[in-house]
Design an enzyme around this catalytic site. Structure first.
Site, short mmCIF file in Angstrom:
data_model
loop_
_atom_site.label_atom_id
_atom_site.label_comp_id
_atom_site.label_asym_id
_atom_site.label_seq_id
_atom_site.Cartn_x
_atom_site.Cartn_y
_atom_site.Cartn_z
N LYS A 1 8.73 -4.14 -3.91
CA LYS A 1 7.87 -4.29 -1.64
C LYS A 1 6.58 -3.13 -1.92
O LYS A 1 5.23 -4.33 -1.86
CB LYS A 1 8.55 -3.23 -0.42
CG LYS A 1 9.84 -3.84 -1.15
CD LYS A 1 10.65 -2.90 0.45
CE LYS A 1 10.39 -1.20 0.39
NZ LYS A 1 12.16 -1.33 -0.99
N ARG B 1 13.78 0.66 9.51
CA ARG B 1 14.48 0.54 7.94
C ARG B 1 15.98 0.53 9.25
O ARG B 1 16.77 0.71 8.23
CB ARG B 1 14.33 1.93 7.59
CG ARG B 1 13.84 1.76 6.29
CD ARG B 1 14.12 2.49 5.17
NE ARG B 1 14.43 2.85 4.10
CZ ARG B 1 13.35 2.91 3.02
NH1 ARG B 1 11.99 2.07 3.29
NH2 ARG B 1 13.56 3.92 2.14
N ARG C 1 8.87 9.97 -9.63
CA ARG C 1 9.75 10.25 -8.48
C ARG C 1 11.31 10.46 -8.08
O ARG C 1 11.96 10.78 -8.62
CB ARG C 1 9.83 9.21 -7.48
CG ARG C 1 8.65 8.57 -5.94
CD ARG C 1 8.78 7.56 -5.57
NE ARG C 1 9.98 6.83 -4.80
CZ ARG C 1 10.00 6.37 -3.80
NH1 ARG C 1 9.27 5.39 -4.03
NH2 ARG C 1 11.17 6.00 -3.77
P1 AP5 Z 1 8.37 -0.70 -6.76
O1 AP5 Z 1 7.29 -2.52 -6.06
O2 AP5 Z 1 7.39 0.44 -6.72
O3 AP5 Z 1 9.63 -0.86 -5.41
P2 AP5 Z 1 10.16 -0.54 -4.23
O4 AP5 Z 1 10.40 -2.25 -3.64
O5 AP5 Z 1 8.47 0.09 -2.94
O6 AP5 Z 1 11.02 0.24 -3.61
P3 AP5 Z 1 10.80 2.18 -3.29
O7 AP5 Z 1 12.10 2.06 -3.89
O8 AP5 Z 1 9.55 2.25 -3.54
O9 AP5 Z 1 11.77 1.50 -2.02
P4 AP5 Z 1 12.42 2.84 -0.94
O10 AP5 Z 1 12.06 1.19 -0.13
O11 AP5 Z 1 13.25 2.80 -1.72
O12 AP5 Z 1 11.62 4.05 -0.94
P5 AP5 Z 1 10.76 3.95 0.04
O13 AP5 Z 1 9.65 5.13 -0.38
O14 AP5 Z 1 10.63 3.03 1.19
O15 AP5 Z 1 8.83 -1.23 -7.86
C1 AP5 Z 1 9.75 -0.48 -8.77
C2 AP5 Z 1 9.59 -0.62 -9.29
O16 AP5 Z 1 9.89 -1.74 -10.32
C3 AP5 Z 1 8.56 -0.26 -10.28
O17 AP5 Z 1 8.44 0.30 -11.93
C4 AP5 Z 1 8.21 -1.41 -10.63
O18 AP5 Z 1 6.54 -1.61 -11.39
C5 AP5 Z 1 8.98 -2.53 -11.01
N1 AP5 Z 1 8.78 -4.02 -10.39
C6 AP5 Z 1 8.42 -4.15 -9.60
N2 AP5 Z 1 8.44 -5.78 -9.23
C7 AP5 Z 1 9.17 -5.84 -10.22
C8 AP5 Z 1 9.27 -7.79 -11.01
N3 AP5 Z 1 8.83 -8.23 -10.36
N4 AP5 Z 1 9.97 -7.47 -12.11
C9 AP5 Z 1 10.40 -6.35 -12.78
N5 AP5 Z 1 9.90 -4.70 -13.29
C10 AP5 Z 1 9.49 -4.73 -11.69
O19 AP5 Z 1 11.63 5.89 0.30
C11 AP5 Z 1 12.04 6.76 0.40
C12 AP5 Z 1 12.23 7.05 1.16
O20 AP5 Z 1 12.13 7.98 1.99
C13 AP5 Z 1 13.64 7.03 1.72
O21 AP5 Z 1 15.08 6.77 1.17
C14 AP5 Z 1 14.01 7.68 2.89
O22 AP5 Z 1 14.55 8.92 2.85
C15 AP5 Z 1 12.53 7.80 3.21
N6 AP5 Z 1 11.88 6.71 4.52
C16 AP5 Z 1 10.75 6.19 4.15
N7 AP5 Z 1 10.75 5.33 5.06
C17 AP5 Z 1 11.75 5.66 6.11
C18 AP5 Z 1 12.34 4.97 7.37
N8 AP5 Z 1 11.69 3.99 7.87
N9 AP5 Z 1 13.57 5.86 8.10
C19 AP5 Z 1 13.46 6.52 7.08
N10 AP5 Z 1 13.58 7.13 6.05
C20 AP5 Z 1 12.62 6.36 6.07
ZN ZN Z 2 8.11 1.44 -2.85
#
Ligand code: AP5
Ligand code: ZN
Length: 214
Positions: free
Chosen positions: A13, A88, A160
């Site tokens: 994402k 979410r 992270r």
């Molecule tokens: P990347 O694109 O960074 O992955 P992502 O989908 O953004 O995954 P996240 O881990 O950021 O999602 P998340 O939902 O767990 O975290 P968030 O920050 O929202 O890609 C990952 C890696 O793979 C990178 O190194 C990239 O280079 C590589 N990559 C990407 N695409 C690739 C491909 N096609 N092939 C190979 N490699 C690839 O949330 C974090 C925390 O915040 C949550 O756990 C929660 O505690 C809180 N939070 C956030 N939003 C909410 C909400 N709405 N409600 C409640 N709590 C929330």
């Molecule tokens: Zn992300």
């Protein structure tokens, strides 16, 4: 365009968002990025969210709905936005609908980053980020020119705190239990598009472009 990107941790994402954002001149609202900035700045919000995030659990609906409500008022978000990591839970989706209804708008498309859980650990444990720009790297799939250094600014990259194999398990559990119902919620409205998120990053971008032009 008003878009939601939904998918498990590491599904891509945050990698695709900046590309879509530039191409369609949208604002990118990532609740995870905003919460991490609040944690780093030790704001009252950050202090509340820190522990929950480190455990890989979801912070409360009220907290994130408040952040999004505030952020969506920005002038740059009036023409359209990409929501990354929000909503979410079904409760968050319902709140979002209410907010949009008040503005007389609605969600155009939900991109579902479909990917097998087994692939995610390698993506998560190899990730490095440049917090201030949101740029994301991967030791194997998208290495920076110099290890642990941002290509553009030369500033150090960070990992992270929740990017461990252990915490990933809780994050995945939260995804399946609390976020998959959000996909069903939007499927009933007929706005969900499936994205093959296992493909290499550039191919995923092409698929996104196809979905958004149709
Ligand atoms: P990347 O694109 O960074 O992955 P992502 O989908 O953004 O995954 P996240 O881990 O950021 O999602 P998340 O939902 O767990 O975290 P968030 O920050 O929202 O890609 C990952 C890696 O793979 C990178 O190194 C990239 O280079 C590589 N990559 C990407 N695409 C690739 C491909 N096609 N092939 C190979 N490699 C690839 O949330 C974090 C925390 O915040 C949550 O756990 C929660 O505690 C809180 N939070 C956030 N939003 C909410 C909400 N709405 N409600 C409640 N709590 C929330
Ligand atoms: Zn992300």
């Amino acid at each position: 365009k008003r878009l939601i990107l939904v998918g498990p941790p590491g599904s891509g994402k945050g990698t695709q968002s900046p590309i879509i954002k530039d191409e369609y001149c949208l604002c990118h609202l990532a609740t995870g990025d905003m919460l991490r900035a609040a944690v780093a700045a030790k704001t009252p919000l950050g202090i509340k969210a820190k522990e929950t995030m480190e455990k890989g659990e979801l912070v409360s609906d009220d907290l994130v709905v408040g952040i999004i409500d505030e952020a969506m008022k920005k002038p740059s978000c009036q023409k359209g936005f990409i929501l990354d990591g929000f909503p979410r839970t079904v409760a968050q989706a319902e709140k979002l609908d209410e907010m949009l209804q008040k503005q007389g708008t609605k969600i155009d498309k939900v991109l579902n980053f479909a990917i097998d859980d087994a692939i995610l650990e390698e993506r998560i444990t190899g990730r490095w980020i440049h917090p201030s720009s949101g740029r994301t790297y991967h030791t194997k799939f998208a290495p920076p020119k110099v290890p642990a250094v941002d290509d553009v600014t030369g500033e150090p990259l960070m990992q992270r705190k929740d990017d461990t194999a252990e915490v990933l398990k809780s994050r995945l559990e939260a995804f399946h239990r609390q976020t998959e119902p959000v996909i069903d919620y939007y499927s009933k409205k007929g706005v969900v598009a499936q994205l093959p998120a296992e493909k290499p990053p550039k191919e995923v971008t092409v698929e996104v472009q196809k979905l958004l032009s149709s």
